[in-house]
Design a protein around this motif. Sequence first.
Motif, short mmCIF file in Angstrom:
data_model
loop_
_atom_site.label_atom_id
_atom_site.label_comp_id
_atom_site.label_asym_id
_atom_site.label_seq_id
_atom_site.Cartn_x
_atom_site.Cartn_y
_atom_site.Cartn_z
N ALA A 391 36.59 -4.18 21.01
CA ALA A 391 37.54 -3.48 21.88
C ALA A 391 38.97 -3.71 21.42
O ALA A 391 39.82 -2.82 21.53
CB ALA A 391 37.36 -3.92 23.32
N ASN A 392 39.24 -4.90 20.91
CA ASN A 392 40.60 -5.19 20.44
C ASN A 392 41.04 -4.22 19.34
O ASN A 392 42.21 -3.83 19.28
CB ASN A 392 40.69 -6.61 19.89
CG ASN A 392 40.49 -7.67 20.98
OD1 ASN A 392 40.22 -7.34 22.12
ND2 ASN A 392 40.61 -8.92 20.60
N ARG A 393 40.12 -3.84 18.48
CA ARG A 393 40.46 -2.99 17.34
C ARG A 393 40.87 -1.58 17.74
O ARG A 393 41.49 -0.86 16.95
CB ARG A 393 39.29 -2.95 16.34
CG ARG A 393 38.85 -4.31 15.85
CD ARG A 393 38.16 -4.23 14.49
NE ARG A 393 37.01 -3.36 14.45
CZ ARG A 393 35.76 -3.72 14.75
NH1 ARG A 393 35.51 -4.96 15.15
NH2 ARG A 393 34.77 -2.87 14.65
N VAL A 394 40.50 -1.18 18.95
CA VAL A 394 40.87 0.16 19.41
C VAL A 394 41.84 0.09 20.59
O VAL A 394 42.08 1.09 21.27
CB VAL A 394 39.62 0.99 19.80
CG1 VAL A 394 38.82 1.32 18.57
CG2 VAL A 394 38.76 0.25 20.82
N THR A 395 42.40 -1.09 20.82
CA THR A 395 43.40 -1.27 21.88
C THR A 395 44.79 -1.25 21.25
O THR A 395 45.12 -2.10 20.43
CB THR A 395 43.19 -2.60 22.62
OG1 THR A 395 41.89 -2.60 23.22
CG2 THR A 395 44.24 -2.79 23.71
#
Length: 501
Positions: A391-395
């Motif tokens: 999720a961090n990579r698309v936040t």
Amino acid sequence: MNGRSKVNGKTPPPPQHRRASAPAPLPPVGRRTGRRRKRGNPLGKLLGLGALAAVVAGGIWAGKMFPKLLPGSSVRDILDLYNNPAKFFPKKDQITVLLIGKDYSYDKNYQRYTGKSSRADSIMLLSLDFKTRHVSALSIPRDTRVRVAGNTGKINATLSNDTYPGRGGPALLCEAVEDITGIKPDYYIAVKPDAVGNLVKELGGVDVETIDAIEYNDFKAGLHVKLPKGPVHIATADEAIGYCRYREIDPYVRNADGSAVFVGKDSRGVPLFKRKSPAEISALNQCQENGDTRRMVRQQNMIRAMIASGKRQILHADTLVDTALKQFDTNLERPQIFAIASLYRNTQPDQVASGTLAGAFEKHKPFFFIPDRRKTEALVQWLVYGDEKAANRVTTVAVQNATDISGAARRAAELLRAEGNFDADYVTDGPKTQATATTIQFTRAVNKPRAEMIAKLLGGGTVKKDLGPDRSGSLSENVPDITVVLGSDLAPRLGEQSALR
């Protein structure tokens, strides 16, 4: 994967091992002949999730309601629906459901119809984890390029039997979704064009919010909707449909009945209609609600609003569910639908995690939407398999420096990218308010865990929710998921680190 269960009987490999190549460039599928399809029409006729939301939210889990909702069921089955709903999905801890919003088509006489020739106007992959009770939804743009049945075309056409003779339908659309995401949906729900309007009417209305005024006109359907900017109570079926369908401005001047003002015909006999002035059109093109991405965000917001409204409708659960079940076709059995409702009876609207497939449109016909494979992989790992690190990579994170300390915002963004894998950037000239305390503001509840992680990585900061409307997906603003405003409590240390580099 944080203890998440298998999907389709398989445990997903680590994100870096899930590689997918772009489909080979074959000629696009040919256009249909003899029938005209109105473009730009109903994206928002949304969505089996809306129907499921009505079921979940309607309180149908109350034991006294089941005899009405499942006539002929045994007492044991009714009790199991309440006490052991996962029983209705043997050997599964998690399922995926493809939610399909059908569009209308028009024949040569401009008569509206639906059926096997209809295309998909809304596509959403829903993931339901029975153990954790997590719910998530991944919206897929209808113009996404896919390769199925030996052809390359837009994903929305895979539902149409005209485009794929003998093959078009939900099963082929499920194959197309697998081509993009690597996930073949376990079930599907195909929703009729006016489903959302009918459900909202049955709910007695829903509360949503717009970030700009909306004017939607569909003269053939007799639909003309104007919604103001800000909080809006959607009270009618037409308003619900207009809210979900709107995608682009109406460039024509309208008569009182909604028809375009006729001005004559050109040399070829083609009717001409009066257009708004260039200045008016230019101003309207700045509308924050324009575009497919923003429309998908509104669909997700409508789902949350329907859940919230439905939770207040327990006394009308039987009529609400009857209305919902008339709005869609599905390969789910009726008891399974109610089992899902029972499993997620306590789900709150802001607990539904959602995202939209990332990518870009081609600059030439047929204007395919090309998914970003890396971000798609991360979205699937997060929304389907529950990998919060993915999720961090698309936040998206924007870092602003509210002090005069040089280099602090740049260093903070570098740290978030390196140690948190966030999609972080910084603003060179942030608001110089000389703030003493760093704030970390998130837009949606689903982003709160990542905002808290950012606070830990930076070594401080107050985490809070943006109380304004959800602006994600708007065209003229690059709206980050999380905004960090560095104050004098953290900026000096970050600035010193930057100077040492």
